[in-house]
Motif scaffolding. Sequence first.
Motif, PDB file in Angstrom:
ATOM      1  N   MET A 111      56.046  21.281-127.424  1.00 54.77           N
ATOM      2  CA  MET A 111      55.780  19.501-128.319  1.00 54.77           C
ATOM      3  C   MET A 111      56.892  19.334-129.042  1.00 54.77           C
ATOM      4  O   MET A 111      56.261  17.360-129.614  1.00 54.77           O
ATOM      5  CB  MET A 111      54.491  20.112-128.823  1.00 54.77           C
ATOM      6  N   GLY A 112      57.412  19.391-129.883  1.00 48.52           N
ATOM      7  CA  GLY A 112      58.168  18.958-131.388  1.00 48.52           C
ATOM      8  C   GLY A 112      59.503  18.092-130.513  1.00 48.52           C
ATOM      9  O   GLY A 112      59.761  16.899-130.791  1.00 48.52           O
ATOM     10  N   VAL A 113      59.691  18.807-128.835  1.00 52.55           N
ATOM     11  CA  VAL A 113      61.003  17.767-129.159  1.00 52.55           C
ATOM     12  C   VAL A 113      60.404  16.906-127.244  1.00 52.55           C
ATOM     13  O   VAL A 113      61.885  16.283-126.915  1.00 52.55           O
ATOM     14  CB  VAL A 113      62.349  18.926-127.726  1.00 52.55           C
ATOM     15  N   GLY A 114      59.434  17.730-127.285  1.00 52.37           N
ATOM     16  CA  GLY A 114      58.776  16.469-125.501  1.00 52.37           C
ATOM     17  C   GLY A 114      57.767  15.782-125.755  1.00 52.37           C
ATOM     18  O   GLY A 114      57.332  15.796-126.921  1.00 52.37           O
ATOM     19  N   ALA A 115      57.204  15.508-124.731  1.00 50.29           N
ATOM     20  CA  ALA A 115      56.152  14.283-124.527  1.00 50.29           C
ATOM     21  C   ALA A 115      54.807  15.252-124.708  1.00 50.29           C
ATOM     22  O   ALA A 115      54.814  16.007-124.596  1.00 50.29           O
ATOM     23  CB  ALA A 115      56.222  12.733-123.533  1.00 50.29           C
ATOM     24  N   VAL A 116      53.978  14.683-125.575  1.00 51.33           N
ATOM     25  CA  VAL A 116      52.548  15.622-125.398  1.00 51.33           C
ATOM     26  C   VAL A 116      51.873  15.589-124.324  1.00 51.33           C
ATOM     27  O   VAL A 116      51.724  17.244-123.604  1.00 51.33           O
ATOM     28  CB  VAL A 116      51.861  15.087-126.741  1.00 51.33           C
ATOM     29  N   SER A 117      52.340  14.895-123.350  1.00 56.50           N
ATOM     30  CA  SER A 117      51.176  15.027-121.707  1.00 56.50           C
ATOM     31  C   SER A 117      52.265  15.888-121.613  1.00 56.50           C
ATOM     32  O   SER A 117      51.614  16.867-120.480  1.00 56.50           O
ATOM     33  CB  SER A 117      51.908  13.742-121.456  1.00 56.50           C
ATOM     34  N   PHE A 118      53.156  16.214-121.008  1.00 57.26           N
ATOM     35  CA  PHE A 118      54.206  17.443-120.388  1.00 57.26           C
ATOM     36  C   PHE A 118      53.865  18.445-120.777  1.00 57.26           C
ATOM     37  O   PHE A 118      53.803  19.210-120.603  1.00 57.26           O
ATOM     38  CB  PHE A 118      55.776  17.028-120.555  1.00 57.26           C
ATOM     39  N   ALA A 119      53.799  18.582-122.537  1.00 56.90           N
ATOM     40  CA  ALA A 119      53.347  19.916-123.172  1.00 56.90           C
ATOM     41  C   ALA A 119      51.919  20.354-122.848  1.00 56.90           C
ATOM     42  O   ALA A 119      52.018  21.482-122.454  1.00 56.90           O
ATOM     43  CB  ALA A 119      53.155  19.744-124.733  1.00 56.90           C
ATOM     44  N   GLN A 120      51.192  19.308-122.179  1.00 53.92           N
ATOM     45  CA  GLN A 120      49.717  19.390-122.101  1.00 53.92           C
ATOM     46  C   GLN A 120      49.891  20.518-120.342  1.00 53.92           C
ATOM     47  O   GLN A 120      49.149  21.049-119.894  1.00 53.92           O
ATOM     48  CB  GLN A 120      48.988  18.657-122.055  1.00 53.92           C
ATOM     49  N   ILE A 121      50.862  19.544-120.095  1.00 52.81           N
ATOM     50  CA  ILE A 121      50.519  19.961-118.657  1.00 52.81           C
ATOM     51  C   ILE A 121      51.833  21.447-118.037  1.00 52.81           C
ATOM     52  O   ILE A 121      51.192  22.020-117.180  1.00 52.81           O
ATOM     53  CB  ILE A 121      51.650  18.559-117.310  1.00 52.81           C
ATOM     54  N   VAL A 122      52.340  21.636-119.155  1.00 52.12           N
ATOM     55  CA  VAL A 122      53.139  23.261-119.042  1.00 52.12           C
ATOM     56  C   VAL A 122      52.045  24.330-119.586  1.00 52.12           C
ATOM     57  O   VAL A 122      51.736  25.298-119.139  1.00 52.12           O
ATOM     58  CB  VAL A 122      54.483  22.887-120.089  1.00 52.12           C
ATOM     59  N   LYS A 123      51.531  23.747-119.931  1.00 51.88           N
ATOM     60  CA  LYS A 123      50.355  24.586-121.250  1.00 51.88           C
ATOM     61  C   LYS A 123      49.152  24.440-120.155  1.00 51.88           C
ATOM     62  O   LYS A 123      48.326  26.106-119.590  1.00 51.88           O
ATOM     63  CB  LYS A 123      49.652  24.065-122.160  1.00 51.88           C
ATOM     64  N   ALA A 124      48.974  24.017-119.201  1.00 47.54           N
ATOM     65  CA  ALA A 124      48.050  24.235-117.778  1.00 47.54           C
ATOM     66  C   ALA A 124      48.396  24.763-117.028  1.00 47.54           C
ATOM     67  O   ALA A 124      47.576  25.505-116.114  1.00 47.54           O
ATOM     68  CB  ALA A 124      47.336  22.545-117.590  1.00 47.54           C
ATOM     69  N   CYS A 125      49.749  25.304-116.422  1.00 47.25           N
ATOM     70  CA  CYS A 125      49.903  25.917-115.716  1.00 47.25           C
ATOM     71  C   CYS A 125      50.242  27.405-116.131  1.00 47.25           C
ATOM     72  O   CYS A 125      50.093  28.205-115.502  1.00 47.25           O
ATOM     73  CB  CYS A 125      51.605  25.515-115.947  1.00 47.25           C
ATOM     74  N   GLU A 126      49.788  27.892-117.536  1.00 46.65           N
ATOM     75  CA  GLU A 126      49.997  29.217-117.503  1.00 46.65           C
ATOM     76  C   GLU A 126      48.912  29.650-116.725  1.00 46.65           C
ATOM     77  O   GLU A 126      49.732  31.132-117.022  1.00 46.65           O
ATOM     78  CB  GLU A 126      49.708  29.340-119.257  1.00 46.65           C
ATOM     79  N   PRO A 127      48.225  29.639-117.030  1.00 50.78           N
ATOM     80  CA  PRO A 127      46.906  30.961-116.059  1.00 50.78           C
ATOM     81  C   PRO A 127      47.583  31.507-114.321  1.00 50.78           C
ATOM     82  O   PRO A 127      47.751  32.093-114.526  1.00 50.78           O
ATOM     83  CB  PRO A 127      45.756  30.306-116.032  1.00 50.78           C
ATOM     84  N   VAL A 128      48.120  30.338-113.952  1.00 51.49           N
ATOM     85  CA  VAL A 128      49.171  30.300-112.749  1.00 51.49           C
ATOM     86  C   VAL A 128      50.166  30.840-112.826  1.00 51.49           C
ATOM     87  O   VAL A 128      50.379  32.407-112.144  1.00 51.49           O
ATOM     88  CB  VAL A 128      49.383  28.971-112.206  1.00 51.49           C
ATOM     89  N   PHE A 129      51.286  31.049-114.180  1.00 52.99           N
ATOM     90  CA  PHE A 129      51.916  31.983-113.858  1.00 52.99           C
ATOM     91  C   PHE A 129      51.846  33.185-114.378  1.00 52.99           C
ATOM     92  O   PHE A 129      52.433  33.921-114.028  1.00 52.99           O
ATOM     93  CB  PHE A 129      52.689  30.978-115.365  1.00 52.99           C
ATOM     94  N   ALA A 130      50.997  33.513-115.033  1.00 55.50           N
ATOM     95  CA  ALA A 130      50.253  34.682-115.167  1.00 55.50           C
ATOM     96  C   ALA A 130      49.470  35.383-114.378  1.00 55.50           C
ATOM     97  O   ALA A 130      49.728  36.370-113.613  1.00 55.50           O
ATOM     98  CB  ALA A 130      49.215  34.699-116.886  1.00 55.50           C
TER      99      ALA A 130
END
Length: 162
Positions: A111-130
């Motif tokens: 979140m610190g190095v990129g857009a908050v929106s992109f970080a949210q997309i990555v966080k939303a994909c965590e259950p799929v990755f798991a």
Amino acid sequence: FFFLLEESEKIIKMAAAKPAAGASPLKMVALVVAWYAGNTLYNIYNKKATNMIHAHWFVAAAQLVVGIVWSLTMWTTGLRKTPNLTAADISACIPIGLMACLAHAGSVLAMGVGAVSFAQIVKACEPVFAAVVGLLVPPMDVKPVLAYMMLIPIVGGVGLAC
């Protein structure tokens, strides 16, 4: 992150069961809205903090320390029941805790190095990755079909966000 899938299964089973006294759809909606609002504010202030002091690892560590102090305060005051853990329980939790700390630090860094929106997309994909890791990494952890069906709205939401 499979615990999220298991928790969603429990929630679905509880919802299908007879509603508990005092359970209210309005209360559930209010809690979900409060969670989303809190999550959004957390992400925005996280971004501001890391932009202001340029110390991402420090921000992540400070947040974990605040969480520890909060938990200890709740347990010592009796506002939350102190967990009854054995030495074996604690040693079993150490690898999970270390991975959770690294995941938290990674999300703060992202979140610190990129857009908050992109970080949210990555966080939303965590259950799929798991879910994928659970199927590919031994010992294979196959969940009930309902758990995988819960991933459909997540993927759909991420797709809409892109």
